[in-house]
Structures are given as C-alpha cells and as structure tokens.
Design a protein around this motif. Structure first.
Motif, short mmCIF file in Angstrom:
data_model
loop_
_atom_site.label_atom_id
_atom_site.label_comp_id
_atom_site.label_asym_id
_atom_site.label_seq_id
_atom_site.Cartn_x
_atom_site.Cartn_y
_atom_site.Cartn_z
N ALA A 494 1.41 -1.31 -0.20
CA ALA A 494 -0.18 -0.34 -0.48
C ALA A 494 1.06 1.53 0.33
O ALA A 494 0.86 2.20 -0.56
CB ALA A 494 -0.80 0.34 1.15
N ILE A 495 2.02 1.79 0.60
CA ILE A 495 3.11 2.52 0.58
C ILE A 495 3.61 3.08 -0.40
O ILE A 495 3.33 3.95 -0.92
CB ILE A 495 3.98 2.14 1.76
N ASN A 496 3.94 1.26 -1.61
CA ASN A 496 4.59 1.74 -2.50
C ASN A 496 3.22 2.33 -3.72
O ASN A 496 3.98 3.22 -4.25
CB ASN A 496 4.81 0.48 -3.27
N THR A 497 2.40 2.29 -3.62
CA THR A 497 1.15 2.55 -4.23
C THR A 497 0.70 3.61 -3.82
O THR A 497 0.48 5.08 -4.67
CB THR A 497 0.24 1.51 -3.57
N LEU A 498 0.15 4.04 -2.71
CA LEU A 498 0.42 5.44 -2.69
C LEU A 498 1.06 6.80 -3.28
O LEU A 498 1.30 7.48 -3.42
CB LEU A 498 0.82 5.80 -1.21
N ILE A 499 3.16 6.40 -2.70
CA ILE A 499 3.88 7.00 -3.45
C ILE A 499 3.50 7.36 -4.67
O ILE A 499 4.22 8.40 -5.43
CB ILE A 499 5.22 6.44 -2.90
N HIS A 500 3.58 5.81 -5.39
CA HIS A 500 3.79 6.41 -6.78
C HIS A 500 2.23 7.14 -7.28
O HIS A 500 2.30 8.03 -8.19
CB HIS A 500 2.81 4.71 -7.44
N ASN A 501 1.24 6.99 -6.38
CA ASN A 501 -0.18 7.50 -6.64
C ASN A 501 0.12 9.53 -6.91
O ASN A 501 -0.29 10.69 -7.42
CB ASN A 501 -1.44 7.45 -5.92
N ILE A 502 0.82 9.58 -5.56
CA ILE A 502 1.64 10.99 -5.74
C ILE A 502 2.35 11.61 -6.14
O ILE A 502 2.64 12.69 -6.24
CB ILE A 502 1.86 11.30 -3.61
N ASN A 503 3.48 10.26 -6.34
CA ASN A 503 4.80 11.51 -7.46
C ASN A 503 4.84 12.12 -7.00
O ASN A 503 5.35 13.11 -7.62
CB ASN A 503 3.22 11.53 -8.88
N ASN A 504 5.72 12.16 -5.67
CA ASN A 504 6.17 13.24 -5.70
C ASN A 504 7.79 12.47 -5.25
O ASN A 504 7.98 11.61 -3.75
CB ASN A 504 5.80 13.60 -3.84
N ASP A 505 8.58 12.93 -5.31
CA ASP A 505 10.38 12.82 -5.54
C ASP A 505 10.80 13.46 -3.56
O ASP A 505 11.36 11.89 -3.04
CB ASP A 505 11.85 12.91 -6.20
N GLU A 506 9.99 13.64 -3.21
CA GLU A 506 10.49 14.39 -1.55
C GLU A 506 10.35 12.90 -0.79
O GLU A 506 11.30 12.57 -0.01
CB GLU A 506 10.49 15.32 -1.30
N LEU A 507 8.83 12.71 -1.22
CA LEU A 507 7.94 11.26 -0.81
C LEU A 507 8.73 10.26 -0.38
O LEU A 507 9.05 9.50 1.02
CB LEU A 507 6.89 11.75 -0.77
N ALA A 508 9.18 9.89 -1.54
CA ALA A 508 10.00 8.68 -1.64
C ALA A 508 11.00 8.14 -1.28
O ALA A 508 11.46 7.64 -0.52
CB ALA A 508 9.99 8.37 -3.31
N ALA A 509 11.73 9.31 -1.11
CA ALA A 509 13.11 9.72 -0.09
C ALA A 509 13.07 9.99 0.43
O ALA A 509 13.13 8.86 1.72
CB ALA A 509 14.13 10.96 -0.30
N GLN A 510 11.91 9.99 1.64
CA GLN A 510 11.77 10.64 3.00
C GLN A 510 11.62 9.37 3.65
O GLN A 510 11.67 8.83 4.49
CB GLN A 510 10.78 11.23 3.51
#
Length: 554
Positions: A494-510
C-alpha cells in the motif's frame, strides 16, 4: 457445662499462635550441570495463600519453569505444624558460579544460595535416551529475508509428558510453521521417536545475533519407573545483512523469483466479445506471502479488464520458504484490432548473487477479429423476411424474389394461442420496464448524495501525527501503512502504491530513509512532518476534485 467451657478455654490457651516465623530457600542438587534442570524450593512455616515469592529476578541467569504450590499440616503429639512450599524448576545454559537471591514472603526473608554449575561433557548426549538437534537453513540472512529454524527432539523411551520451549532471538520474529510432526529414526543402532518443529525466522535489523536454543523437560517411562528427563538445544549465531543502499522500491530479498502466465484460450487471435482469462503467478523463495508485491495489469484501450480475487500461500520445501501469489484477470475485447499488452516487471534482490534482479513477464500481442456478429448490419425493414426464418439478411429486390414469388399467399397461419402468449408477454415486459424505471428513480434520490459527500471528507491523520511527535519510527511506519491502505484500497504494498499516486520524489526519499532506519540501522535524518504534509496536500487535491465532480452532478 461450666467444666466443658473451662476445658475448651484451657486448650485454646495452650495452642500456639500460627504466625509465620521462618522462610527458607533450598535446591535439590548442588552443584548441577549446565543444561540440567534442578528444583528450587521456597518454604514458609504457615499457610500463605495471598502472597507468593517474586521469581522474576531469576530470569537474568536461569531458564525459569512453572511454579507449583503445595501446603501441608502436621499434628504430632498435639503439636500443629503448617508449611507452604513454592517449587520452581530452573536451568542455566553456562557453567560458572551463580547466586540465587533472597526472597521475601509475609515480611520474612530467606538466605541467598550459592550455586555451582559444572561444564556439560562434550559427549553427554551420546547414547542418551533423549537429546535435541537444531538446524538453520542459512547462517547468513538479509533483513526481512525468511529463514527456517528446525528443532528435532529424539526420544528412546516412552514419553509420558513434557514441555519444549520456543527458541528466541532479539529483533526477530519466530513463528511456528504448521503442527509438529512425528517420525522414527535409527541413530547408532538405537530406535528414536523424533518430534520435529519448524519455525519461520524473520530478522528485522542488521547485525550479529544469537538464536537461543530450546529446552525440554519432561517424564519418561522406564520399566515400571517414571524418570525426570531434560535436554538442551545448542545456541546458533546468525549474521543479518542490511538492505543495500542502492536498492529502491519494495524490498524483496530472495534466492529465486519467477513470474509466469497462463491464457485461456491459448490462441493469440480471438473474436470481438470473446472472454479471455489471464492468470499470472508470482513465486518467490525465502520470503513470506505478505512480502510479495501486488500484481497489476495496465489498462488497454479497447479491452475491458476485470480483476479477480488474489490468492496467496506459502509452504516449506527442503528447508526453504516458498511463497506464491496468483492473480487472475478477465479480459473482454470490445473492438477489432491488434493489441500489445506491456511487459510486467518485478524487481527483487538476489541474495545469492548479491545484486538487483528482475522477474519479467514479456509483452504479448493479440489480434481481435470482427467475427460473424460484428459484420452483421442492422436491418432496414424487419418485415422483409419471414418471422421464423433463422438467417436474417438485408431486404433487397433480389433476395425477396428468390425467397417468395410475387403475390403468393401465405401458406401457414399463426395459431391463436401463440398470438395470445405474445400479447401477454408484451404486457409483462411493459410492466417490468415500469417497475425498473420506478426503482431506478428511487435509487437516484438525494440520499446517495450524502454518501458521496462523506467520501470526499479527508482521512484523519491524528495517529500519524502523534507518532511523529514522539519520534516513534515503528509506530509511525505502522500508521503510515494503515493510512496508505485506506487511501489506496490496496492491502499489499500500500505504501508503494501511495507513493506512486502522489508522484513526489521528496516523499519517496523520506519513506526510503524511514525504511532504512527501521531495517538497516541507518542514521539518516527523517522529516516525519514533511511526510504528513505531503499526504495532507494529496488529500486536499483529492477532496477538491471530488467536490468538483459532485458539483457537476447537481
């Protein structure tokens, strides 16, 4: 009467006061062998039911078994003696000098006990009637990689009862796999009953750890006697490797990952409207079924896709955990043409080669033809052909002349009962259409609007914010997973899907830093509030778009 009362008072005055005056602690053997169980007895000269000694202090140096309670009252020559005894089974794994501390009960204290533990002989278990063997599938694992820890208890005597403890390891999850099994083996010419248990081992942090071996205590039957027996499993060291810094995405450590598919029908050419079943199977070695990423299939314009339920399971094969996920999709082509389904790629970390690998399902091209029904044109005049004629064709002068001579009268008359049935069927069809229209109007009343408005409300992030205030990374990650499940509707990854939906590099890095801190002992700084802010912005944009849709509905 007066004499009887006087005698009773005399007897009462002669009886002692039953107040506890002494507390003693003792062991049934001293010295003892390492890995050998012995009994600690704590006794007080009174009947005590409201208190008991605190044996938790023994956990530091000993394996502590269950505590049993017994009371006894003796009357000898008119003297009454009472005693309460607590019995605790103890065992220590290592040789040395130990001190059993003092205990306090009913305001009384016992004396400490000096205990000597001798080294267990290297061949102590040879030719024994009972011993333990432990085995680990791999002495080196990565964080979250699944290993199998096997315990085998060998018994040459008839077992009456016993207790086998669970192995333990810091910063790891140990879960028993299925039920224990029983078999027989011959060891040096002696026949043993072998009880086997398998445990799933999942380390959560990197470093060097020790798996504390199991212990067994029980009773066996020897001839006509019952004997107390015990056995000790060896400790094992295990190296846990961290997640590589260059790895990105959902962490999937495995020795082997494979993805394949099945089609029904198998042909690459189908007609419009022909249903196709595509079944994709993902198999991984050395991970649990919960770690498998969710299989998704991209939408293809011109082909409708209907996902079916996803099935996951795992089993142990030759000391390895094998997990499998099966996802089925129903495909329904809507129009003729040539379609290419893109490849599906699952990244994973090869623990044998120690490098990033990819399990790939190659792209597939299918051809959809128009089919017989697709080429059929609508009729210009439905009265141009006979009602019972199976093959309808466009009404033209040629085919009319070929089928029926001009001005030829009808050869068959329609029966009256068939006309009546047709009229009744038509009336029932009209009534059904009216009821359907009324029910549809009722469902479209404004009561559904409130449901849509509720769905537009943002999800509460209070639990996530509380975890951020206390800087509890474990609690924050768990709450983040719950939020992701609610926002994406995905139970897996679910977390990976949320990161994909938001599409924000900063969120993925954090999030990557957060996972590294949890599973790889990384000291990278993590801005938990930044993660919360980006999720709130995503919710705000989502709510705004939903409200715009609702406005259009009004």
């Amino acid at each position: 009467m007066v004499m009887r009362l006087f005698c009773c008072l005399l007897l009462l005055s002669a009886m002692p006061s039953w107040a506890a005056t002494k507390l003693e602690a003792s062991v049934d053997k001293n010295p003892v062998l390492a890995g050998e169980f012995f009994m600690l007895n704590i006794s007080v000269d009174d009947t005590i039911k409201s208190e008991q000694p605190d044996t938790s202090v023994l956990l530091k140096d000993f394996v502590v078994g269950p505590t049993s309670l017994s009371t006894r009252t003796n009357i000898i020559n008119g003297s009454i003696n009472k005693q309460t005894t607590w019995s605790v089974k103890l065992m220590t794994r290592n040789e040395g000098e130990y001190t059993i501390p003092a205990f306090t009960v009913a305001g009384l204290s016992s004396q400490p006990i000096k205990l000597k533990v001798a080294k267990r002989a290297a061949d102590a278990d040879k030719n024994n009637d009972i011993f333990l063997k432990t085995e680990l599938s791999n002495n080196s694992l990565f964080v979250q990689e699944a290993g199998v820890y096997t315990i085998k208890l060998y018994l040459a005597k008839e077992l009456l009862d016993g207790s086998l403890s669970t192995p333990s390891m810091e910063d790891a999850q140990l879960t028993q796999l299925g039920k224990q099994t029983e078999s027989y083996e011959l060891v040096d010419g002696k026949r043993y009953l072998v009880i086997t248990r398998e445990y799933l081992l999942q380390p959560q942090k990197s470093g060097v750890y020790t798996i504390v071996g199991p212990t067994f205590q029980g009773r066996v039957q020897q001839n006509y006697r019952q004997l107390e027996v015990s056995a000790l499993g060896d400790d094992q060291q295990l190296e846990i490797k961290p997640i590589p810094a260059n790895y990105k995405g959902a962490w999937l450590p495995s020795e082997l990952v494979n993805i394949d598919e099945q089609w029904q029908p198998e042909e690459n050419t189908v007609e419009v409207g022909t249903p196709i079943t595509r079944t994709i199977t993902l198999t991984a070695l050395g991970v649990t079924k919960e770690q498998l990423p969710e299989i998704n299939m991209n939408t293809i314009e011109g082909i409708r896709s209907y996902p079916d339920d996803v099935e996951t399971n795992n089993a142990v094969r030759n000391g390895r955990v094998v997990s499998q996920q099966t996802a089925s999709f129903a495909l329904l082509p809507q129009k003729a043409g040539t379609y290419t389904l893109p490849e599906i790629t699952v990244p994973w970390y090869n623990t044998k080669m120690q490098r990033i690998s990819y399990a790939t399902l190659p792209k597939r091209t299918i051809t959809v033809t128009g089919g017989a029904q697709a080429n059929t044109q609508p009729l210009a005049n439905t009265n141009s052909a006979a009602p019972n004629e199976p093959n309808l064709q466009p009404a033209t002068a040629d085919n009319l002349a070929a089928s029926t001579p001009p001005f030829q009268p009808a050869q068959d008359k329609t029966p009256l009962w068939l006309v009546i049935v047709a009229v009744l069927g038509y009336i029932l069809w009209i009534i059904t259409a009216i009821f359907y229209w009324l029910s549809r109007s009722t469902k479209n009343e404004p009561k559904n609007t409130s449901v849509s408005v509720n769905k537009a409300q943002p999800l509460s992030l209070s639990a996530l914010k509380n975890a951020a205030k206390t800087n509890n990374l474990n609690a924050f990650y768990n709450e983040l997973n719950e939020v992701a499940i609610k926002l994406t509707g995905k139970k897996v990854a679910a977390i990976n899907t949320l990161i994909h939906n938001i599409n924000n590099d900063e969120l993925a890095a954090q999030v990557n830093r957060l996972q590294s801190a949890l599973y790889a002992n990384s000291s990278a700084s993590i801005d938990l509030n930044a993660i919360i802010n980006m999720i709130e912005q995503h919710q705000a944009q989502r709510t705004k778009s939903q409200q715009a849709v609702l406005k259009d509905l009004y």
